[in-house]
Write a protein that holds these residues in place. Structure first.
Motif, PDB file in Angstrom:
ATOM      1  N   ILE A 187      -2.360   1.564  -4.894  1.00 30.94           N
ATOM      2  CA  ILE A 187      -2.281   0.845  -4.320  1.00 30.94           C
ATOM      3  C   ILE A 187      -0.864   1.774  -3.255  1.00 30.94           C
ATOM      4  CG2 ILE A 187      -1.646  -1.610  -3.069  1.00 30.94           C
ATOM      5  CD1 ILE A 187      -4.693  -1.602  -4.258  1.00 30.94           C
ATOM      6  N   ASP A 188      -1.107   1.834  -1.843  1.00 32.08           N
ATOM      7  CA  ASP A 188      -0.373   2.022  -0.868  1.00 32.08           C
ATOM      8  C   ASP A 188       0.490   1.187  -1.075  1.00 32.08           C
ATOM      9  OD1 ASP A 188       1.223   2.971   1.281  1.00 32.08           O
ATOM     10  OD2 ASP A 188      -0.609   4.561   1.202  1.00 32.08           O
ATOM     11  N   LYS A 189       1.937   1.520  -1.413  1.00 35.16           N
ATOM     12  CA  LYS A 189       3.054   0.462  -1.069  1.00 35.16           C
ATOM     13  C   LYS A 189       2.822   0.396   0.241  1.00 35.16           C
ATOM     14  CE  LYS A 189       6.633   4.409  -1.255  1.00 35.16           C
ATOM     15  NZ  LYS A 189       8.448   4.324  -2.579  1.00 35.16           N
ATOM     16  N   THR A 190       2.813   1.329   1.170  1.00 38.87           N
ATOM     17  CA  THR A 190       3.374   0.676   2.683  1.00 38.87           C
ATOM     18  C   THR A 190       2.092   0.234   3.172  1.00 38.87           C
ATOM     19  OG1 THR A 190       2.931   3.086   3.121  1.00 38.87           O
ATOM     20  CG2 THR A 190       5.400   3.150   2.647  1.00 38.87           C
ATOM     21  N   THR A 191       1.063   0.315   3.066  1.00 44.22           N
ATOM     22  CA  THR A 191       0.419   0.563   3.412  1.00 44.22           C
ATOM     23  C   THR A 191      -0.289  -1.273   2.862  1.00 44.22           C
ATOM     24  OG1 THR A 191      -1.421   1.399   3.653  1.00 44.22           O
ATOM     25  CG2 THR A 191      -0.087   2.198   5.141  1.00 44.22           C
ATOM     26  N   ASN A 192      -0.627  -1.360   1.113  1.00 44.43           N
ATOM     27  CA  ASN A 192      -0.818  -1.975   0.491  1.00 44.43           C
ATOM     28  C   ASN A 192      -2.304  -2.366   0.757  1.00 44.43           C
ATOM     29  OD1 ASN A 192      -1.093  -3.944  -1.059  1.00 44.43           O
ATOM     30  ND2 ASN A 192      -1.974  -5.350   0.258  1.00 44.43           N
ATOM     31  N   GLU A 193      -3.464  -0.217   1.334  1.00 48.69           N
ATOM     32  CA  GLU A 193      -4.283  -0.175   0.801  1.00 48.69           C
ATOM     33  C   GLU A 193      -4.414   0.415  -0.373  1.00 48.69           C
ATOM     34  OE1 GLU A 193      -5.354   2.562   4.101  1.00 48.69           O
ATOM     35  OE2 GLU A 193      -5.504   0.832   5.686  1.00 48.69           O
ATOM     36  N   SER A 194      -5.890   0.826  -0.662  1.00 44.25           N
ATOM     37  CA  SER A 194      -6.636   1.068  -2.168  1.00 44.25           C
ATOM     38  C   SER A 194      -6.424   2.569  -1.850  1.00 44.25           C
ATOM     39  CB  SER A 194      -7.637   1.044  -2.283  1.00 44.25           C
ATOM     40  OG  SER A 194      -7.721   1.047  -3.712  1.00 44.25           O
ATOM     41  N   SER A 227       1.257  10.269  -4.561  1.00 41.51           N
ATOM     42  CA  SER A 227      -0.366   9.494  -3.314  1.00 41.51           C
ATOM     43  C   SER A 227      -1.280  10.088  -2.077  1.00 41.51           C
ATOM     44  CB  SER A 227       0.495   7.796  -2.364  1.00 41.51           C
ATOM     45  OG  SER A 227       2.244   9.722  -1.926  1.00 41.51           O
ATOM     46  N   ASP A 242       7.611   5.649  -7.268  1.00 41.11           N
ATOM     47  CA  ASP A 242       8.171   5.857  -6.195  1.00 41.11           C
ATOM     48  C   ASP A 242       9.481   6.469  -5.349  1.00 41.11           C
ATOM     49  OD1 ASP A 242       6.793   3.562  -5.742  1.00 41.11           O
ATOM     50  OD2 ASP A 242       8.259   1.776  -6.587  1.00 41.11           O
TER      51      ASP A 242
END
Length: 367
Positions: free
Chosen positions: A179-186, A267, A353
């Motif tokens: 999951i993208d930690k900034t957008t919460n998108e898969s 990422s 991260d």
């Protein structure tokens, strides 16, 4: 246009031209050899590190050299000689030849790769990161001829799909969801190869004979066709990455810290312009120092809970130190939104991260 303005524009143009010239200048590594004979087991990274302080600039070393069309023509036994053309360092090659009309000797192992094939070969065909919804819609393993719940090499498994007889397929188990930690998108679903085989009988429920087995295959595993694209070439050139806001998602082995020659997921992928051979510098956020009332800087290891709060939520007394360099990695496999990279150098352990950025000559090492 008046004279002062013309002079100002001229100075600006000269400054830009000078900056481009400096950026385009290769930096030779101190103590570099003048010649080098390629040995079996060498990689492009190894050789570039012998000559250059910034090995991702390797293609420039071969530029304007009619003797070397591309690095795939470098073989064990070739003699590389450093020369200067128009003031710029270049490598020329003297191939290993026989005196007979057969010409150049081509070792059975072929041209040397960018990095050690032994390190990355398993990942070129095994791990994949795919769209989770797409993966969930793929044919599933229902069971097998063996009454065992798990199936291995030489077993026949049943797949819920009509697959063409003779098709080469592979069974995959579900791994981690990224999951993208900034957008919460898969960013994709990690899928792990369990076995490969061939369809021996086609029907509404097809039979597949497992020809190789890396781990036990069980009901619920998904079956995908083996495509040539999954067997990616390791013959690519290292170059500086040009992608912003990338970071390490995690280690391929799912361990907390990774080191030299470990594989990590990052990422960014094909959709972001990442390519095999891209080199990233790895950094971690620097410490936040809190200035006490008496003017004493206090680091994380020394401050109390109040100091931690000031550092976390911001304060006039909190100072962010520069990011800390941890190493560099080179991408060798690219998916849609995620890529896999091999850590080439690490001064400190690499973790999830950690930030990735365009490398500089002072950070990349050829060791």
């Amino acid at each position: 246009m008046d004279a002062p303005m013309k002079r100002l524009i001229l100075v600006a143009l000269m400054s830009v031209t000078s900056s481009f010239a400096m950026a385009d200048t290769l930096t030779l590594k101190p103590g570099h050899p003048d010649t080098y004979i390629v040995e079996k087991g060498d990689t492009l990274w190894d050789i570039s590190g012998k000559f250059l302080s910034d090995p991702w600039r390797w293609p420039k070393l071969w530029n304007a050299n009619p003797q070397i069309a591309n690095p795939h023509l470098i073989y064990p036994g070739d003699r590389l000689t450093l020369v200067f053309i128009d003031g710029q360092p270049r490598l020329v090659v003297k191939p290993q030849v026989r005196k007979s009309p057969e010409g150049r000797v081509l070792p059975k192992g072929g041209a040397i790769p960018a990095v050690s094939l032994e390190l990355i070969q398993p990942y070129l065909s095994q791990n994949r990161v795919v769209d989770p919804e797409w993966f969930a819609s793929q044919p599933k393993v229902l069971g097998g001829e063996s009454p065992s719940r798990f199936h291995v090499e030489d077993d026949i498994i049943y797949v819920q799909a009509q697959l063409p007889k003779g098709m080469k397929v592979a069974a995959y188990d579900v791994g981690r969801s990224f999951i993208d930690k900034t957008t919460n998108e898969s960013l994709g679903q990690e899928v792990i190869l369990t076995a490969s085989g061939r369809v021996v009988e086609s029907g509404d429920i097809s039979k597949v004979k497992l020809e190789t087995s890396l781990r036990e295959t069980h009901p619920g595993n998904r079956v995908l066709q083996i495509e040539d694209e999954s067997l990616l070439s390791a013959y690519f050139m290292p170059k500086a990455a040009d992608v912003a806001d990338a970071y390490v998602i995690g280690s391929e082995k799912d361990i907390r810290e990774a080191g030299k020659l470990d594989v990590v997921y990052i990422s960014k992928g094909k959709a972001d312009g990442v390519e095999a051979g891209d080199v990233f510098a790895i950094h971690r956020d620097g410490d936040t120092v809190v200035i006490n009332e008496d003017g004493t800087p206090v680091s994380t290891v020394d401050r109390n809970a109040y100091g931690d709060l000031m550092a976390k939520f911001g304060s006039d007394n909190a100072i962010q130190l520069p990011d800390v360099y941890h190493g560099n990695l080179m991408v060798f496999k690219v998916f849609d939104k995620v890529s896999m990279g091999l850590i080439m150098v690490n001064d400190r352990p690499v973790r999830a991260d950690d930030k990735l950025s365009v490398p500089s000559a002072t950070e990349i090492k050829g060791e």
